[in-house]
Design a protein around this motif. Structure first.
Motif, short mmCIF file in Angstrom:
data_model
loop_
_atom_site.label_atom_id
_atom_site.label_comp_id
_atom_site.label_asym_id
_atom_site.label_seq_id
_atom_site.Cartn_x
_atom_site.Cartn_y
_atom_site.Cartn_z
N GLU A 119 -13.83 16.65 -16.45
CA GLU A 119 -12.47 16.56 -17.07
C GLU A 119 -13.30 17.58 -18.76
OE1 GLU A 119 -8.88 13.64 -18.47
OE2 GLU A 119 -10.87 13.06 -19.24
N GLN A 120 -13.39 16.95 -19.01
CA GLN A 120 -13.79 17.26 -20.88
C GLN A 120 -14.46 18.87 -20.50
OE1 GLN A 120 -15.95 13.57 -22.11
NE2 GLN A 120 -14.15 13.43 -22.94
N ARG A 121 -15.05 19.49 -19.26
CA ARG A 121 -15.84 20.96 -19.44
C ARG A 121 -14.73 21.14 -19.48
NH1 ARG A 121 -15.90 23.16 -15.53
NH2 ARG A 121 -15.94 21.95 -14.08
N ARG A 122 -13.36 21.21 -18.85
CA ARG A 122 -12.11 21.46 -18.62
C ARG A 122 -11.35 21.90 -19.06
NH1 ARG A 122 -12.84 19.00 -13.15
NH2 ARG A 122 -10.77 17.53 -13.68
N ILE A 123 -11.34 20.73 -19.94
CA ILE A 123 -10.20 20.58 -21.34
C ILE A 123 -11.07 21.38 -22.00
CG2 ILE A 123 -9.47 18.99 -23.19
CD1 ILE A 123 -9.62 16.96 -21.36
N PHE A 124 -11.86 21.71 -22.75
CA PHE A 124 -12.70 22.36 -24.31
C PHE A 124 -13.47 23.76 -22.84
CE2 PHE A 124 -12.83 17.40 -25.59
CZ PHE A 124 -12.41 17.32 -26.34
N GLY A 125 -13.41 23.74 -22.20
CA GLY A 125 -14.27 24.93 -21.73
C GLY A 125 -13.48 25.94 -21.10
#
Length: 334
Positions: A180-186
């Protein structure tokens, strides 16, 4: 206790559910816009009841009826190109929730704030919870966190019968939230294989970066302690170690390259304006401007002690993102 948790399917929410229900400690009403897919009979056999609801639009009074405490974690980070949407959930949603808390006479509310709510600091001396909370940059995330601090100030002054706690964690990571955080920030450009450490030749680090992080499990223990103990006010949560260029290079296992901060924020801003990257340059500005937090009050009044280092938390993110880790919670799907 009957505890209502908003944003229960997210990064901090999923960890808080695990902590609240450990050994049958509490009955939990888990609130999220999207209900997770549960095996038949799983909900009835456990101590969690799921209630689909949007804090920005739905009637929250029936959800809060009979609650002994509310843990407010509902938050939208994206879409950063549609600030009216994040504002409706993050700012309007918080005001609506607190209004329902007042109507239902809930005895305690514990809200998630952030290190990003703090005003910038030009030094590395750890600050306590008395540091100003006007936001660390112009990023919408920081503005909304700072706005909610003012909303909580007003609510606390006008509702003396409700105990109000605000938790201000450092950057929060866990393996199951890594995708999820990879999608949010990257965004779509950052693929999982790009985070395989053996494929990273060098790590660019903005000059002056120092990073505090904390594992979601440790944050969850802080939230639950705030529910169970008769405390109020703000609490900082951060692991003991402070990560700088050398430490980050050691975690990644690659040499580091120092880069000018304006180059980083400028490149991010251009990519964001072109809709190639999901975060604006102002978020990089926030990362470099946030103060170093002292967590002494949490240790003293919550009995809180981190079980993971900041390096552990970042490691959990990197290994999880590279392997498309996730969970059955809708936001955390791999």
């Amino acid at each position: 206790m009957r505890v209502v948790v908003t944003g229960a399917s997210g990064n901090i929410g999923s960890a808080t559910l695990r902590e609240l229900t450990a050994e049958g400690r509490h009955d939990v009403v888990a609130v999220a816009r999207r209900r997770p897919e549960l095996p038949a009979g799983a909900e009835e056999a456990g101590s969690v009841t799921w209630r689909p609801a949007d804090v920005g639009t739905d009637d929250l009074d029936p959800v809060l009826e009979g609650a002994d405490a509310v843990v407010h974690l509902a938050w939208k980070f994206q879409p950063t190109h549609q600030p009216q949407e994040t504002w409706h959930t993050n700012a309007v949603g918080t005001r609506r929730l607190l209004a329902a808390v007042r109507r239902q006479r809930v005895p305690a509310v514990v809200c998630s704030s952030s290190v990003a709510a703090y005003s910038p600091a030009d030094h590395d001396d750890p600050v306590d919870e008395g540091w100003a909370t006007d936001g660390s940059s112009a990023a919408a995330y920081c503005r909304e966190k700072a706005y909610n601090e003012r909303v909580l100030d007003a609510f606390e002054a006008s509702t003396p019968d409700t105990r109000v706690v605000r938790i201000r964690p450092a950057f929060v990571f866990q393996r199951s939230a890594a995708s999820e955080q990879r999608r949010i920030f990257g965004g779509a450009l950052l693929r999982p294989w790009m985070l395989e450490r053996r494929l990273i030749p060098a790590l660019p680090v903005p000059r002056g970066l120092r990073l505090q992080a904390v594992h979601a499990e440790d944050v969850a223990r802080g939230f639950v302690a705030a529910v169970e103990r008769d405390v109020s006010g703000a609490f900082n949560l951060a692991a003991d170690d402070l990560l700088r260029r050398e430490e980050l290079g050691g975690i990644v296992g690659a040499p580091t390259v120092e880069v000018p901060p304006r180059l980083v924020s400028g490149a991010l801003e251009l990519g964001w304006l072109a809709h190639l990257l999901p975060v604006p340059g102002s978020l990089a500005d926030a990362l470099l401007a946030v103060p170093v937090m002292a967590s002494d009050r949490a240790r003293t009044e919550l009995g809180w002690q981190p079980r993971h280092t900041a390096a552990d938390a970042v490691e959990a993110f990197l290994t999880g993102a590279a392997r498309s880790a996730g969970s059955g919670m809708p936001p955390l799907h791999p």
